[in-house]
Design a protein around this motif. Structure first.
Motif, mmCIF file in Angstrom:
data_model
loop_
_atom_site.group_PDB
_atom_site.id
_atom_site.type_symbol
_atom_site.label_atom_id
_atom_site.label_comp_id
_atom_site.label_asym_id
_atom_site.label_seq_id
_atom_site.Cartn_x
_atom_site.Cartn_y
_atom_site.Cartn_z
ATOM 1 N N ASP A 67 -22.721 7.264 -51.037
ATOM 2 C CA ASP A 67 -23.842 6.866 -51.880
ATOM 3 C C ASP A 67 -24.966 6.211 -51.074
ATOM 4 O OD1 ASP A 67 -22.531 7.852 -54.077
ATOM 5 O OD2 ASP A 67 -22.030 5.886 -54.910
ATOM 6 N N ALA A 68 -24.624 5.557 -49.972
ATOM 7 C CA ALA A 68 -25.657 4.916 -49.142
ATOM 8 C C ALA A 68 -26.632 5.956 -48.593
ATOM 9 C CB ALA A 68 -25.015 4.123 -48.013
ATOM 10 N N ALA A 69 -26.137 7.155 -48.292
ATOM 11 C CA ALA A 69 -27.014 8.236 -47.838
ATOM 12 C C ALA A 69 -27.767 8.869 -49.004
ATOM 13 C CB ALA A 69 -26.198 9.305 -47.100
ATOM 14 N N GLU A 74 -31.654 -0.774 -50.428
ATOM 15 C CA GLU A 74 -33.059 -1.202 -50.412
ATOM 16 C C GLU A 74 -33.876 -0.444 -51.456
ATOM 17 O OE1 GLU A 74 -31.411 -0.123 -47.573
ATOM 18 O OE2 GLU A 74 -30.963 -2.142 -46.833
ATOM 19 N N PHE A 75 -33.617 0.853 -51.569
ATOM 20 C CA PHE A 75 -34.316 1.677 -52.569
ATOM 21 C C PHE A 75 -33.967 1.173 -53.964
ATOM 22 C CE2 PHE A 75 -35.165 5.243 -55.324
ATOM 23 C CZ PHE A 75 -36.234 5.914 -54.744
ATOM 24 N N LEU A 76 -32.686 0.949 -54.211
ATOM 25 C CA LEU A 76 -32.250 0.468 -55.532
ATOM 26 C C LEU A 76 -32.943 -0.846 -55.885
ATOM 27 C CD1 LEU A 76 -28.448 1.297 -55.300
ATOM 28 C CD2 LEU A 76 -30.171 2.507 -56.666
ATOM 29 N N VAL A 100 -35.326 11.363 -52.944
ATOM 30 C CA VAL A 100 -34.253 10.573 -53.561
ATOM 31 C C VAL A 100 -34.118 10.949 -55.037
ATOM 32 C CG1 VAL A 100 -33.457 8.243 -54.164
ATOM 33 C CG2 VAL A 100 -34.473 8.677 -51.906
ATOM 34 N N TYR A 101 -35.225 11.072 -55.725
ATOM 35 C CA TYR A 101 -35.263 11.481 -57.136
ATOM 36 C C TYR A 101 -34.515 12.805 -57.323
ATOM 37 C CZ TYR A 101 -38.057 13.400 -61.177
ATOM 38 O OH TYR A 101 -38.515 13.976 -62.333
ATOM 39 N N ASP A 102 -34.790 13.777 -56.463
ATOM 40 C CA ASP A 102 -34.130 15.085 -56.553
ATOM 41 C C ASP A 102 -32.663 15.005 -56.130
ATOM 42 O OD1 ASP A 102 -36.469 16.342 -57.443
ATOM 43 O OD2 ASP A 102 -37.082 16.905 -55.408
ATOM 44 N N ARG A 103 -32.384 14.256 -55.079
ATOM 45 C CA ARG A 103 -31.027 14.157 -54.536
ATOM 46 C C ARG A 103 -30.069 13.494 -55.519
ATOM 47 N NH1 ARG A 103 -32.645 12.125 -49.501
ATOM 48 N NH2 ARG A 103 -32.153 10.006 -50.151
ATOM 49 N N VAL A 104 -30.502 12.410 -56.142
ATOM 50 C CA VAL A 104 -29.653 11.715 -57.114
ATOM 51 C C VAL A 104 -29.345 12.642 -58.283
ATOM 52 C CG1 VAL A 104 -29.571 9.836 -58.808
ATOM 53 C CG2 VAL A 104 -30.334 9.375 -56.471
ATOM 54 N N HIS A 105 -30.350 13.313 -58.791
ATOM 55 C CA HIS A 105 -30.123 14.210 -59.926
ATOM 56 C C HIS A 105 -29.162 15.338 -59.549
ATOM 57 C CE1 HIS A 105 -30.875 15.970 -63.808
ATOM 58 N NE2 HIS A 105 -31.128 17.135 -63.221
ATOM 59 N N ALA A 106 -29.343 15.908 -58.368
ATOM 60 C CA ALA A 106 -28.451 16.979 -57.928
ATOM 61 C C ALA A 106 -27.009 16.476 -57.827
ATOM 62 C CB ALA A 106 -28.919 17.543 -56.584
ATOM 63 N N ARG A 107 -26.817 15.263 -57.326
ATOM 64 C CA ARG A 107 -25.461 14.714 -57.212
ATOM 65 C C ARG A 107 -24.846 14.502 -58.591
ATOM 66 N NH1 ARG A 107 -22.784 11.136 -53.736
ATOM 67 N NH2 ARG A 107 -23.702 12.373 -52.081
ATOM 68 N N VAL A 108 -25.618 13.958 -59.513
ATOM 69 C CA VAL A 108 -25.115 13.746 -60.872
ATOM 70 C C VAL A 108 -24.688 15.078 -61.475
ATOM 71 C CG1 VAL A 108 -25.804 13.106 -63.228
ATOM 72 C CG2 VAL A 108 -26.380 11.604 -61.305
#
Length: 165
Positions: A67-69, A74-76, A100-108
């Motif tokens: 999750d750190a990657a 800091e972003f949170l 980050v916006y795209d990466r988080v959504h893809a992971r979810v």
């Protein structure tokens, strides 16, 4: 349709709608607070990414080393509830916020289809004042995103862009 599939469909629909508005604002304008405004697109997009992570992953399972990657501490903190949109110099570049916006959504969307249905009725790992179950956290996420989508739509209009329908 399973509860998790239904929740993820709603989340993905909200993301497509939001992204259609975000994509119309040049990244050079992301840090502009329009006259009379109180926020900018960069903060809204970063906040949505932070919230999706917290609502859809962190409340359902413990933070992992991977999750750190995905999204840094800091972003949170930078985009957390109660943070105030600041000048461009306070933030990573717009392209990084978008990643980050795209990466988080893809992971979810990748991780949660396998989430056990039996765990959806459990309390979230981190309590929230608006709900008491993990499925409610997932159901709240697209509502939260649409609230900020509306703010992005208002900001983009105040920056002189035509409405997107």
């Amino acid at each position: 349709m399973s509860r998790i599939s239904d929740a993820l469909e709603q989340l993905d629909t909200a993301r497509k709608y939001t992204a259609a508005r975000v994509d119309t604002v040049p990244q050079a304008d992301w840090f502009t607070v329009p006259p009379g405004g109180v926020s900018h697109v960069a903060w809204q997009v970063g906040h949505i990414a932070m919230a999706e992570y917290r609502l859809c992953l962190e409340r359902l399972r413990p933070r992992t080393p991977a999750d750190a990657a995905l999204v840094s501490d800091e972003f949170l903190k930078l985009f957390a509830r109660g943070s105030v949109p600041g000048p461009r110099s306070d933030y990573p570049p717009a392209a990084e916020i978008r990643e980050v916006y795209d990466r988080v959504h893809a992971r979810v969307m990748d991780e949660l289809p396998a989430y056990p249905d039996a765990d959806l009725d459990r309390e979230p790992l981190i309590p929230h004042p608006l709900y008491a179950t993990r499925i409610a956290s997932l159901r709240y996420a697209p509502l939260h995103e649409m609230l900020h989508c509306g703010q992005i739509a208002m900001i983009r209009r105040m920056l002189g862009h035509k409405p997107v329908w």
